[in-house]
Write a protein that holds these residues in place. Structure first.
Motif, short mmCIF file in Angstrom:
data_model
loop_
_atom_site.label_atom_id
_atom_site.label_comp_id
_atom_site.label_asym_id
_atom_site.label_seq_id
_atom_site.Cartn_x
_atom_site.Cartn_y
_atom_site.Cartn_z
N THR A 98 -17.09 -22.83 -22.12
CA THR A 98 -15.64 -23.63 -21.81
C THR A 98 -14.41 -22.91 -22.71
OG1 THR A 98 -16.43 -25.79 -21.54
CG2 THR A 98 -14.26 -25.68 -21.88
N TRP A 99 -14.60 -22.39 -23.94
CA TRP A 99 -13.48 -21.62 -24.48
C TRP A 99 -13.39 -20.23 -23.86
CZ3 TRP A 99 -12.41 -16.99 -26.85
CH2 TRP A 99 -11.50 -17.16 -27.69
N LEU A 100 -14.32 -19.81 -23.33
CA LEU A 100 -14.30 -18.35 -23.02
C LEU A 100 -13.63 -18.35 -21.62
CD1 LEU A 100 -17.77 -16.92 -23.56
CD2 LEU A 100 -15.69 -15.92 -24.57
N LEU A 101 -13.90 -19.42 -20.74
CA LEU A 101 -13.36 -19.46 -19.53
C LEU A 101 -11.73 -19.72 -19.84
CD1 LEU A 101 -15.94 -21.68 -17.50
CD2 LEU A 101 -15.43 -19.15 -17.19
N LEU A 102 -11.52 -20.61 -20.57
CA LEU A 102 -9.93 -21.04 -20.79
C LEU A 102 -9.30 -19.80 -21.54
CD1 LEU A 102 -10.40 -24.53 -22.53
CD2 LEU A 102 -9.44 -24.00 -20.10
N HIS A 103 -9.83 -19.29 -22.12
CA HIS A 103 -8.89 -17.98 -22.86
C HIS A 103 -9.40 -16.43 -22.45
CE1 HIS A 103 -8.85 -21.34 -25.86
NE2 HIS A 103 -7.81 -20.86 -25.98
N MET A 104 -9.93 -16.26 -21.17
CA MET A 104 -10.34 -15.15 -20.80
C MET A 104 -9.25 -14.01 -20.29
SD MET A 104 -12.53 -15.94 -17.24
CE MET A 104 -11.91 -16.87 -16.13
N SER A 107 -5.54 -11.04 -23.78
CA SER A 107 -6.19 -10.19 -24.34
C SER A 107 -6.06 -10.30 -25.89
CB SER A 107 -5.56 -8.93 -24.06
OG SER A 107 -4.11 -9.00 -24.33
N ASP A 108 -5.31 -11.25 -26.44
CA ASP A 108 -5.44 -11.51 -27.84
C ASP A 108 -6.59 -12.18 -28.36
OD1 ASP A 108 -3.00 -10.16 -28.33
OD2 ASP A 108 -1.70 -12.03 -28.08
N GLN A 109 -7.04 -13.10 -27.44
CA GLN A 109 -8.04 -13.87 -27.74
C GLN A 109 -9.32 -13.31 -27.35
OE1 GLN A 109 -8.06 -17.29 -29.02
NE2 GLN A 109 -5.90 -17.16 -29.33
N VAL A 110 -9.56 -12.64 -26.14
CA VAL A 110 -10.90 -11.98 -25.86
C VAL A 110 -10.11 -10.72 -25.70
CG1 VAL A 110 -12.39 -11.74 -23.83
CG2 VAL A 110 -11.58 -13.92 -24.43
N PRO A 111 -10.85 -9.71 -26.66
CA PRO A 111 -10.50 -8.41 -26.90
C PRO A 111 -10.84 -7.79 -25.49
CG PRO A 111 -11.63 -8.91 -28.63
CD PRO A 111 -11.66 -9.88 -27.78
N TYR A 121 -21.00 -11.77 -17.84
CA TYR A 121 -21.24 -13.06 -18.03
C TYR A 121 -21.08 -13.95 -17.02
CZ TYR A 121 -21.59 -17.54 -20.35
OH TYR A 121 -21.74 -18.97 -20.53
N LEU A 122 -19.81 -13.86 -16.36
CA LEU A 122 -19.35 -14.60 -15.36
C LEU A 122 -20.05 -14.19 -13.73
CD1 LEU A 122 -15.40 -14.17 -15.79
CD2 LEU A 122 -16.78 -16.01 -16.58
N ALA A 129 -18.46 -24.94 -12.83
CA ALA A 129 -17.86 -23.91 -13.60
C ALA A 129 -17.25 -22.80 -12.66
CB ALA A 129 -18.80 -23.30 -14.65
N ARG A 130 -17.86 -22.17 -11.87
CA ARG A 130 -17.57 -21.05 -11.20
C ARG A 130 -16.61 -21.37 -10.21
NH1 ARG A 130 -20.75 -16.11 -9.59
NH2 ARG A 130 -19.79 -15.30 -7.71
N GLU A 131 -16.76 -22.48 -9.47
CA GLU A 131 -15.62 -23.17 -8.47
C GLU A 131 -14.33 -23.26 -9.19
OE1 GLU A 131 -17.10 -26.78 -6.87
OE2 GLU A 131 -18.88 -25.70 -6.09
N LEU A 132 -14.34 -23.97 -10.39
CA LEU A 132 -12.99 -24.13 -11.21
C LEU A 132 -12.59 -22.66 -11.52
CD1 LEU A 132 -13.88 -27.20 -13.34
CD2 LEU A 132 -12.54 -27.12 -11.51
N THR A 133 -13.36 -21.88 -11.98
CA THR A 133 -12.76 -20.67 -12.38
C THR A 133 -12.05 -19.94 -11.35
OG1 THR A 133 -14.39 -20.25 -14.08
CG2 THR A 133 -13.46 -18.42 -13.54
#
Length: 169
Positions: A98-104, A107-111, A121-122, A129-133
């Motif tokens: 969830t954290w990864l999907l929210l911050h992907m 670029s500051d959060q996910v280099p 991974y996606l 999760a896929r639908e919401l993304t």
């Protein structure tokens, strides 16, 4: 009876919760605690002991020597690295995903060096999760198209949105 207590002729038996003395008198019995009352009492006592221990640690300065907790971002990125390395200790963790999907898109959060790993991974993302993304990425693209004249999104974020849409659509 009060005189007997004051003169010390009574003793307290802590294990049996009774008061006995040299005379054959006994104190009135307190009602036994129910299991629920015992559980509540034990929880309160444990909480008080922990609070006292933390207070002692603070006073002694030992709290500074405890290792610092890792942030949610660091835990999520380590989770992603573990997935990429096919670590035997890796296991699915909903909160990390969830954290990864929210911050992907940030670029500051996910280099940038981990974003390609995140895209891989996606690919395995399934279900809701896929639908919401996909929905979120489409909404961000619409927002980007509508706001093209005013404040544009950073180029890196725009590129990431396009990559996610291209991958999942």
């Amino acid at each position: 009876m009060l005189w007997d207590i004051l003169t010390g002729q009574f003793s307290l038996d802590l294990q049996g919760d009774t008061v006995s003395g040299t005379k054959q008198e006994t104190a009135p019995q307190l009602p036994a605690l129910t299991p629920e009352e015992k559980r509540i009492r034990d929880r309160k006592l444990k909480k008080e002991r922990r609070k006292e221990e933390r207070r002692r640690l603070r006073e002694s300065g030992a709290a500074q020597s405890l290792p610092a907790k890792r942030s949610g971002s660091q835990l999520a990125l380590d989770y992603l690295r573990g997935w990429a390395e096919k670590d035997e200790n890796w296991r699915f963790q909903k909160t990390r995903q969830t954290w990864l999907l929210l911050h992907m898109y940030d670029s500051d959060q996910v280099p940038d060096e981990l974003f390609s790993t995140l895209l891989a991974y996606l690919e395995g993302l399934r279900g809701r999760a896929r639908e919401l993304t996909v929905q979120k990425a489409e909404a961000l693209m619409r927002e980007l198209d509508e706001a093209s004249g005013s404040e544009p999104l950073p180029q890196g974020k725009t590129q990431r949105i396009r990559q996610v849409l291209q991958l999942l659509s």
